[in-house]
Design a protein around this motif. Structure first.
Motif, PDB file in Angstrom:
ATOM      1  N   LYS A 108      30.206   9.005  25.321  1.00 54.76           N
ATOM      2  CA  LYS A 108      29.332   7.798  25.766  1.00 54.76           C
ATOM      3  C   LYS A 108      28.016   8.338  25.381  1.00 54.76           C
ATOM      4  N   GLU A 135      25.391   6.733  22.642  1.00 53.73           N
ATOM      5  CA  GLU A 135      24.126   5.984  23.170  1.00 53.73           C
ATOM      6  C   GLU A 135      23.138   6.747  22.858  1.00 53.73           C
ATOM      7  N   THR A 164      25.848   0.910  20.971  1.00 50.84           N
ATOM      8  CA  THR A 164      26.746   0.811  22.398  1.00 50.84           C
ATOM      9  C   THR A 164      28.155   1.410  22.021  1.00 50.84           C
ATOM     10  N   TRP A 165      28.469   2.066  23.471  1.00 51.40           N
ATOM     11  CA  TRP A 165      29.754   3.014  23.194  1.00 51.40           C
ATOM     12  C   TRP A 165      30.967   1.711  23.512  1.00 51.40           C
TER      13      TRP A 165
END
Length: 490
Positions: free
Chosen positions: A258, A262, A267-268
């Protein structure tokens, strides 16, 4: 040179022609890389094959650096600022020579992402020659592409490519065009225009208000596109972090993934198969296709206004409108835009419908499909350029607009019968069947202003209403069109 007269008279066959495919530099197969290259060239930095490989290098390099921080992988070397700069220069220095070298590697690997891995490893091995023998980079080779499947690299690369193409190239051009249209709407907000519904004379508007409607529609789509999400994932061969957790247990790999995704400005996506699901791409391309279709509507409307004579086209010195009719100035910018918007929409629709489906955990239909993102954007960008240039070459024919209005007094049947209805509600006698009476007067008939005023004066309406209606002309019957442009366009 032929010596036989019979031979010289014979038709040339295709086998006697020069082979264009062998000419150097190569001749473009498609118009975007040939005839229209100048209008779409900025997209090459984002959506070409070389741009894809540059983003792959970017993702691989940043992943390598991330793994050394902490370190995520025990025993990974700690990199100095100089070593990180050296790695990042692999991306920034990727040029024609790098493209050629990468192509040579891929001809051996027959795998594009594996070629990226080997290209970076070559740079790691060469680092001592630049940074000195003390550099730790040669020992970092096995961190390149660590625990990754090709799609981990590709999905992030495509997200960065598309994000850059939208934000740096397409969106600024589309926004500039929409602002240009809005400026035209303000300039002509008070210019009366005879409307045509179903192609027939109808309640007048203003030229500016009609242009403002299109600008308002385009801006709404631009807001959606500006708010687009660009998703990415890095979670292994089937989205389970299988290799990650076996190779280095005890690490919170989703958190690492993540933070890495980012850090790239994306956007993860936490739940995927081998591929990132591409739903964000389908959403974006549908919005872009909708923008295209509204722009297509603008092109056909402006083309029609030109054909009616409402717009005059400003001739370009030296340009030819028709090869045989010298008087013509053809609306080619808007016609070219129509065609390119249709091609772009066809590609965007295909991308949007195809990319959301992948058999079980992975198939490769998305691979070749995504290589057509560039043409989809290119044809849209070319259309935007055509419309912008077309609009700049227009001048309003105010005299013809006024004459068109003056020839259609029957359009005042609407306000007159509406005023009669209002008077009837207010208790004024003799206002029966207002619609039917105006229908009998106007339908299929051409009326003069004098005839319309005589009719109004004989209705028995209150004096103030009679005065208001006898002062009304088709050119002044535009409601609050000008006010709407000023208050709601922005």
């Amino acid at each position: 040179m032929p010596t036989d007269s019979a031979d010289s008279a014979a038709p040339v066959t295709t086998t006697q022609r020069a082979t264009l495919a062998d000419i150097t530099p190569p001749i473009a197969l498609g118009p975007l890389d040939g005839r229209y290259r100048g209008a779409v060239a900025p997209l090459v930095d984002h959506l070409s094959e070389a741009a894809l490989n540059r983003e792959r290098l970017h993702v691989e390099v940043e992943w390598l650096i991330r793994l050394t921080e902490g370190p995520v992988v025990p025993g990974a070397p700690t990199l100095s600022d100089a070593e990180k700069a050296y790695l990042r220069a692999i991306v920034t220095d990727f040029d024609a020579a790098g493209i050629a070298e990468l192509g040579e590697i891929e001809r051996v690997t027959v795998h594009d992402v594996k070629a990226i891995e080997y290209y970076i490893k070559r740079r790691l091995e060469a680092a001592p020659g630049v940074l000195g023998e003390g550099t730790v980079l040669p020992s970092a080779g096995e961190l390149v592409h660590f625990a990754c499947t090709s799609e981990d690299i590709n999905n992030l690369s495509y997200a960065l490519m598309v994000q850059g193409a939208v934000r740096d190239v397409w969106l600024p051009a589309a926004t500039a065009l929409t602002d240009q249209l809005a400026d035209m709407a303000r300039e002509h907000a008070a210019v009366p225009l005879l409307s045509r519904t179903h192609g027939q004379p109808a309640t007048p508007s203003t030229l500016g208000k009609e242009l403002a409607v299109l600008a308002h529609r385009l801006r709404r789509q631009l807001r959606r596109i500006e708010g687009a999400e660009y998703l990415g994932k890095l979670n292994g061969a089937t989205g389970t972090y299988g290799a990650h957790t076996v190779a280095v247990p005890g690490i919170d790999w989703p958190a690492v993934s993540k933070s890495f995704v980012e850090s790239l400005g994306l956007t993860w996506n936490p739940l995927t198969t081998q591929i990132e699901s591409h739903d964000w791409q389908a959403e974006l391309y549908s919005d872009m296709a909708r923008f295209n279709r509204i722009l297509h509507n603008l092109s056909t409307d402006v083309w029609t206004y030109i054909s009616l004579g409402f717009f005059k086209q400003i001739p370009v010195p030296g340009a030819t409108g028709s090869s045989t009719m010298p008087h013509k100035v053809n609306p080619i910018r808007f016609e070219n835009a129509e065609a390119n918007l249709e091609i772009s929409c066809a590609l965007l629709d295909t991308l949007a419908s195809t990319l959301v489906t992948s058999r079980l955990q992975r198939d490769l239909t998305d691979s070749t499909t995504q290589r057509n993102i560039g043409p989809a954007f290119g044809h849209s960008l070319l259309a935007v350029d055509n419309v912008s240039r077309g609009l700049r070459a227009l001048a309003v024919n105010a005299d013809l607009l006024a004459a068109d209005l003056d020839a259609n007094w029957e359009v005042l049947g609407e306000p007159i019968q509406s005023a009669m209805r209002a008077a009837s509600v207010a208790g004024v006698p003799g206002m029966e069947n207002p619609y039917e009476r105006l229908k009998d007067l106007t339908r299929g008939h051409r009326l003069t202003g004098e005839e319309m005023r005589e009719f109004v004066q004989g209705l028995g309406l209150p004096d103030d209403v009679t005065r208001r209606l006898t002062d009304l002309t088709p050119g002044t019957y535009t409601g609050i069109a000008e006010q709407l442009v000023g208050e709601y366009l922005d």
